[in-house]
Design a protein around this motif. Sequence first.
Motif, PDB file in Angstrom:
ATOM      1  N   ALA A  28      -7.150  10.063  23.018  1.00  0.00           N
ATOM      2  CA  ALA A  28      -6.095   9.762  22.026  1.00  0.00           C
ATOM      3  C   ALA A  28      -5.751   8.269  22.038  1.00  0.00           C
ATOM      4  N   THR A  29      -5.704   7.674  23.218  1.00  0.00           N
ATOM      5  CA  THR A  29      -5.349   6.246  23.293  1.00  0.00           C
ATOM      6  C   THR A  29      -6.508   5.379  22.808  1.00  0.00           C
ATOM      7  N   ALA A  30      -7.732   5.809  23.084  1.00  0.00           N
ATOM      8  CA  ALA A  30      -8.894   5.044  22.596  1.00  0.00           C
ATOM      9  C   ALA A  30      -8.912   5.071  21.069  1.00  0.00           C
ATOM     10  N   ALA A  31      -8.654   6.253  20.494  1.00  0.00           N
ATOM     11  CA  ALA A  31      -8.661   6.370  19.027  1.00  0.00           C
ATOM     12  C   ALA A  31      -7.558   5.518  18.415  1.00  0.00           C
ATOM     13  N   ALA A  32      -6.435   5.407  19.121  1.00  0.00           N
ATOM     14  CA  ALA A  32      -5.300   4.625  18.593  1.00  0.00           C
ATOM     15  C   ALA A  32      -5.469   3.134  18.866  1.00  0.00           C
ATOM     16  N   GLY A  33      -6.416   2.782  19.722  1.00  0.00           N
ATOM     17  CA  GLY A  33      -6.643   1.362  20.041  1.00  0.00           C
ATOM     18  C   GLY A  33      -5.548   0.764  20.913  1.00  0.00           C
ATOM     19  N   VAL A  34      -4.918   1.589  21.759  1.00  0.00           N
ATOM     20  CA  VAL A  34      -3.876   1.065  22.653  1.00  0.00           C
ATOM     21  C   VAL A  34      -4.370   1.097  24.105  1.00  0.00           C
ATOM     22  N   THR A  35      -3.801   0.214  24.898  1.00  0.00           N
ATOM     23  CA  THR A  35      -4.150   0.158  26.328  1.00  0.00           C
ATOM     24  C   THR A  35      -3.447   1.289  27.070  1.00  0.00           C
ATOM     25  N   LEU A  36      -4.192   1.947  27.955  1.00  0.00           N
ATOM     26  CA  LEU A  36      -3.618   3.003  28.794  1.00  0.00           C
ATOM     27  C   LEU A  36      -3.926   2.671  30.251  1.00  0.00           C
ATOM     28  N   MET A  37      -2.868   2.479  31.026  1.00  0.00           N
ATOM     29  CA  MET A  37      -3.056   2.255  32.467  1.00  0.00           C
ATOM     30  C   MET A  37      -2.307   3.327  33.245  1.00  0.00           C
ATOM     31  N   VAL A  38      -2.958   3.880  34.255  1.00  0.00           N
ATOM     32  CA  VAL A  38      -2.271   4.823  35.143  1.00  0.00           C
ATOM     33  C   VAL A  38      -1.620   4.023  36.273  1.00  0.00           C
ATOM     34  N   HIS A  39      -0.359   4.388  36.558  1.00  0.00           N
ATOM     35  CA  HIS A  39       0.414   3.686  37.598  1.00  0.00           C
ATOM     36  C   HIS A  39      -0.113   4.153  38.971  1.00  0.00           C
ATOM     37  N   GLU A  40      -1.338   3.766  39.269  1.00  0.00           N
ATOM     38  CA  GLU A  40      -1.989   4.115  40.550  1.00  0.00           C
ATOM     39  C   GLU A  40      -1.831   2.885  41.429  1.00  0.00           C
ATOM     40  N   ASN A  41      -0.691   2.831  42.114  1.00  0.00           N
ATOM     41  CA  ASN A  41      -0.233   1.566  42.700  1.00  0.00           C
ATOM     42  C   ASN A  41      -0.660   1.308  44.137  1.00  0.00           C
ATOM     43  N   PHE A  42      -1.112   2.351  44.879  1.00  0.00           N
ATOM     44  CA  PHE A  42      -1.341   2.103  46.320  1.00  0.00           C
ATOM     45  C   PHE A  42      -2.393   1.013  46.545  1.00  0.00           C
ATOM     46  N   SER A  72      -7.308   1.855  34.586  1.00  0.00           N
ATOM     47  CA  SER A  72      -7.194   2.364  33.207  1.00  0.00           C
ATOM     48  C   SER A  72      -7.268   3.883  33.235  1.00  0.00           C
ATOM     49  N   GLY A  73      -6.911   4.493  32.098  1.00  0.00           N
ATOM     50  CA  GLY A  73      -7.037   5.949  31.999  1.00  0.00           C
ATOM     51  C   GLY A  73      -8.461   6.383  32.309  1.00  0.00           C
ATOM     52  N   THR A  74      -9.425   5.644  31.764  1.00  0.00           N
ATOM     53  CA  THR A  74     -10.831   6.005  31.980  1.00  0.00           C
ATOM     54  C   THR A  74     -11.183   5.924  33.462  1.00  0.00           C
ATOM     55  N   ASP A  75     -10.741   4.854  34.109  1.00  0.00           N
ATOM     56  CA  ASP A  75     -11.004   4.722  35.546  1.00  0.00           C
ATOM     57  C   ASP A  75     -10.380   5.880  36.318  1.00  0.00           C
ATOM     58  N   ASN A  76      -9.158   6.234  35.931  1.00  0.00           N
ATOM     59  CA  ASN A  76      -8.428   7.251  36.686  1.00  0.00           C
ATOM     60  C   ASN A  76      -9.078   8.633  36.582  1.00  0.00           C
ATOM     61  N   LEU A  77      -9.896   8.849  35.541  1.00  0.00           N
ATOM     62  CA  LEU A  77     -10.594  10.146  35.443  1.00  0.00           C
ATOM     63  C   LEU A  77     -11.417  10.389  36.707  1.00  0.00           C
ATOM     64  N   LYS A  78     -11.946   9.299  37.275  1.00  0.00           N
ATOM     65  CA  LYS A  78     -12.795   9.461  38.473  1.00  0.00           C
ATOM     66  C   LYS A  78     -11.965   9.822  39.701  1.00  0.00           C
ATOM     67  N   THR A  79     -10.753   9.299  39.781  1.00  0.00           N
ATOM     68  CA  THR A  79      -9.874   9.675  40.887  1.00  0.00           C
ATOM     69  C   THR A  79      -9.435  11.127  40.716  1.00  0.00           C
ATOM     70  N   LEU A  80      -9.112  11.487  39.471  1.00  0.00           N
ATOM     71  CA  LEU A  80      -8.700  12.880  39.210  1.00  0.00           C
ATOM     72  C   LEU A  80      -9.845  13.859  39.467  1.00  0.00           C
ATOM     73  N   GLU A  81     -11.058  13.406  39.172  1.00  0.00           N
ATOM     74  CA  GLU A  81     -12.217  14.276  39.414  1.00  0.00           C
ATOM     75  C   GLU A  81     -12.335  14.568  40.912  1.00  0.00           C
ATOM     76  N   LEU A  82     -12.028  13.554  41.731  1.00  0.00           N
ATOM     77  CA  LEU A  82     -12.048  13.760  43.191  1.00  0.00           C
ATOM     78  C   LEU A  82     -10.974  14.757  43.615  1.00  0.00           C
TER      79      LEU A  82
END
Length: 341
Positions: free
Chosen positions: A109-123, A311-321
Amino acid sequence: MKKGALIGCGFFAQNHMHAWADVDGAAIIALCDRDDKRLKETAERFGVERTYSDAGELMKSEELDFVDIATTVQTHRPLVELAAWSKVHIICQKPFADTLADATAMVDATAAAGVTLMVHENFRWQSAIRAAKAEIEKGSIGTPFWGRVSFRSAYDVYASQPYLATDDRFIIQDLGIHILDIARFLFGDARTISASTKRVNPAIKAEDVATMMLVHESGVTSVVDCSYASRLSRESFPESLLEVDGSEGTLRLMPDYRLVLHNASGTRELDVSPPLLSWAERPWHNIQESVYNIQRHFIDCLNTASTPETSGTDNLKTLELVEAAYLSAAGNSRTIILGSA
Ligand code: NAD
Ligand code: 89Y
């Protein structure tokens, strides 16, 4: 100046607000929470005049560059989709989603809208973790072949976050997600994971101990272990400890932010304690500093039109784990090949 709104004025969002006040080039101009008391208290504490109990109303009424979503996971998807439709950039708290399907839908949804999506993965933004990574990158221990990222504590996290005691999933989804992300940050993406979990505290619903083993594409094997049932002589909450063995030496991030590097030239011990920000409170100060660092990174990314590290895309890999770890633990610790979970 990037104008933002915070959605969710709960326990952890107070750190977001303090950090936003310190981030150059950004200002929170509106707040939203469906809990009136929390909304009012946060508005008063930080002097924000425009408040909303409904995120749809917020989006209709304000001209925003970004939203900071600090609600718990159940509301992330509707709020991220609402923000995407409104064409505003998004920073969203972890755990980003309960399922990979929800996470993928938000990324799409964010890619289609052209907006930046970052997950607050702060550690990974804690200064001690960055210092360790910098030493690995400059070759202080040669090529890493083994690692351990460890978080063991008996700190009462349930007092401030009662949902942790009652949710169907606990330590991997809440805390392990950060520790797995640190493992990705240090050793790269994983090819396989296996996990075992346990509930030690009888007063909570889900697992409070998890031990995971990852084989990374880089050739590193890592152990990621988390516990909220470990009564240690010295409580080190909320420090993440590291052990990394490389072809030329070893790295240890010990309690009290002591980074020890050993190689043929000898042993160095560095103090990599986080700065105590003016609003920070021990022992949370390392996490609080990482909140400031990640929010500053988000604004830098908006200003330079670059992709956030988490990014949201990056975080998919953490969620996959995370998903694969639960699958493995439910299946007698069988090894899960990532991408096939
Ligand atoms: P919380 O329950 O204290 O606060 C959440 C707030 O969001 C509540 O006030 C609630 O009323 C509000 N809310 C929920 N849905 C809403 C909606 N649709 N519209 C408006 N308001 C809404 O939760 P918390 O403990 O602050 O945790 C929030 C998130 O932060 C969680 O996902 C948690 O995992 C995460 N967290 C992250 C860290 C970290 O270091 N990154 C640390 C602690 C918590
Ligand atoms: O919610 C968790 C997080 O993200 O960091 C620590 C925590 O607050 C409790 O495990």
